[in-house]
Scaffold this motif. Structure first.
Motif, PDB file in Angstrom:
ATOM      1  N   ARG A  69      -4.408  10.097 -10.139  1.00 59.51           N
ATOM      2  CA  ARG A  69      -3.797   8.946 -10.664  1.00 59.51           C
ATOM      3  C   ARG A  69      -2.808   9.287 -11.488  1.00 59.51           C
ATOM      4  O   ARG A  69      -2.901  10.329 -12.214  1.00 59.51           O
TER       5      ARG A  69
ATOM      6  N   ARG B 288       0.743  -0.954  -0.071  1.00 64.55           N
ATOM      7  CA  ARG B 288      -0.083  -0.095  -0.098  1.00 64.55           C
ATOM      8  C   ARG B 288       0.692   1.462  -0.037  1.00 64.55           C
ATOM      9  O   ARG B 288       0.421   2.224  -0.778  1.00 64.55           O
TER      10      ARG B 288
ATOM     11  N   ALA C  59      -8.757   2.615  -8.647  1.00 64.62           N
ATOM     12  CA  ALA C  59      -9.921   2.981  -8.962  1.00 64.62           C
ATOM     13  C   ALA C  59     -11.032   3.647  -7.705  1.00 64.62           C
ATOM     14  O   ALA C  59     -12.029   4.203  -7.777  1.00 64.62           O
ATOM     15  N   GLU C  60     -10.240   3.494  -6.742  1.00 64.13           N
ATOM     16  CA  GLU C  60     -10.857   4.142  -5.555  1.00 64.13           C
ATOM     17  C   GLU C  60     -10.376   5.697  -5.172  1.00 64.13           C
ATOM     18  O   GLU C  60     -10.971   6.440  -4.574  1.00 64.13           O
ATOM     19  N   TYR C  61      -9.647   6.259  -6.079  1.00 64.85           N
ATOM     20  CA  TYR C  61      -9.045   7.296  -6.243  1.00 64.85           C
ATOM     21  C   TYR C  61      -9.449   8.572  -7.369  1.00 64.85           C
ATOM     22  O   TYR C  61     -10.010   7.890  -8.477  1.00 64.85           O
TER      23      TYR C  61
ATOM     24  N   ARG D 154       0.182   4.107  -2.655  1.00 68.11           N
ATOM     25  CA  ARG D 154      -0.234   5.250  -2.186  1.00 68.11           C
ATOM     26  C   ARG D 154       0.616   6.393  -2.353  1.00 68.11           C
ATOM     27  O   ARG D 154      -0.033   7.561  -2.782  1.00 68.11           O
TER      28      ARG D 154
END
Length: 332
Positions: free
Chosen positions: A145, A108, A138-140, A112
């Protein structure tokens, strides 16, 4: 047009022999061959105190100079990886320079750090790593990105590692994570077989103290063929985690079969040349190893598959894509 490419990493060969550092060196070398000015600034204090050149790359040790930020300001492209990413990315954003992050694992913190915004190019060392990154990002929001991505498998020039195999069963890096305890158990169970333990550049090293185990201190990358693979019959990699497995690819250049724990990286790098067993199954490892060592026909087939896989992993296409991506960043 000559580009100024500046990388910030914690160590580089010949001071270090970890896969990440050798991957970066092998990726920067073709940029030098294309006429670009490439510098690597080290963040970790080491033995060298003066700048030196490694395979055409200018290496600046931490103690040699104080002006990294001014050099970074004049760079066309900044490159970094691992723990150096946050600070290098901050400098890149401040100076408006394109930032390239080389990602060697799916931990992570690594992913991150790329999501802090401003990463122009993410470089993954395998297809499975790219897939994991896609799931993570996909969560950001799209704004943080990486703008672009490319897969560059750790480049191994087969002719630099090819040699005539020897007779030992070899483990490279004698840490618990790399499976030294299983290696020691195999050596204990097979007292007539020669084993070779090579200490790694990181992790707590605890090679087995057995009469049939020879222990080598850390071996520089350019000496691996002569000092390690030339003496190796089978390479064992009971690693808990490998995002790729550079030493496996190096060994296959000599037709050395690799017996490995099926991490996602090793499954991808070894392909159909891999011989896999769970690192918790001592009996399976012993049975597979004994079959390789005692059945000449089985060994020849495994060796043939290893050489074929080595040829498939020729780095030319990956490095061409890498160099083109760097040059496009500078043009943009």
């Amino acid at each position: 047009m000559t580009l100024k490419v500046v990388a910030r990493v914690h160590a580089m060969p010949p001071e270090h022999n970890a896969g990440a550092e050798h991957m970066l060196a092998a990726m920067l070398e073709p940029l030098v061959e294309r006429g670009h000015d490439v510098q690597v600034w080290l963040s970790q204090y080491g033995q060298a105190h003066e700048p030196y050149t490694y395979q055409g790359i200018q290496i600046v040790p931490q103690a040699a100079r104080l002006d990294f930020t001014s050099v970074a300001r004049r760079a066309d492209v900044l490159v970094s990886h691992l723990e150096c990413v946050p600070s290098t990315a901050s400098i890149a954003r401040g100076f408006g320079r394109p930032m390239v992050v080389i990602c060697h694992n799916d931990h992570r913190p690594s992913l991150r750090d790329m999501a802090a915004g401003g990463t122009s190019l993410a470089v993954y060392n395998s297809q499975w790593m790219r897939t994991e990154a896609e799931l993570f990002f996909a969560e950001y929001p799209k704004s943080v990105r990486p703008t672009g991505e490319v897969v560059v498998r750790p480049p191994v020039y087969a002719d630099r590692y090819a040699t005539k195999p020897g007779g030992a069963v070899t483990l490279i890096n004698c840490s618990a994570e790399k499976g030294v305890h299983l290696f020691g158990e195999l050596a204990r169970r097979m007292p007539e077989q020669q084993f070779l333990a090579v200490k790694g550049a990181y992790g707590e090293q605890s090679p087995p103290d057995l009469p049939n185990v020879e222990v080598l201190e850390h071996v520089p990358g350019e000496e691996m063929a002569a000092r390690v693979y030339r003496r190796t019959r089978v390479l064992v990699m009971p690693s808990a985690y490998e995002s790729w497995g550079r030493t496996a690819v190096e060994a296959m250049a000599s037709g050395i079969p690799v017996l490995a724990h099926p991490t996602r990286g090793l499954c991808e790098s070894l392909g159909d040349a891999g011989i896999f067993a769970d690192r918790g199954d001592d009996d399976a490892w012993q049975a597979l190893l004994e079959r390789l060592l005692r059945d000449p026909a089985e060994y020849r087939l495994a060796s043939k598959r290893a050489r074929a896989r080595s040829a498939e992993l020729d780095p030319a296409a990956d490095l061409q894509a890498w160099c083109a991506a760097i040059e496009e960043l500078a043009d943009a």
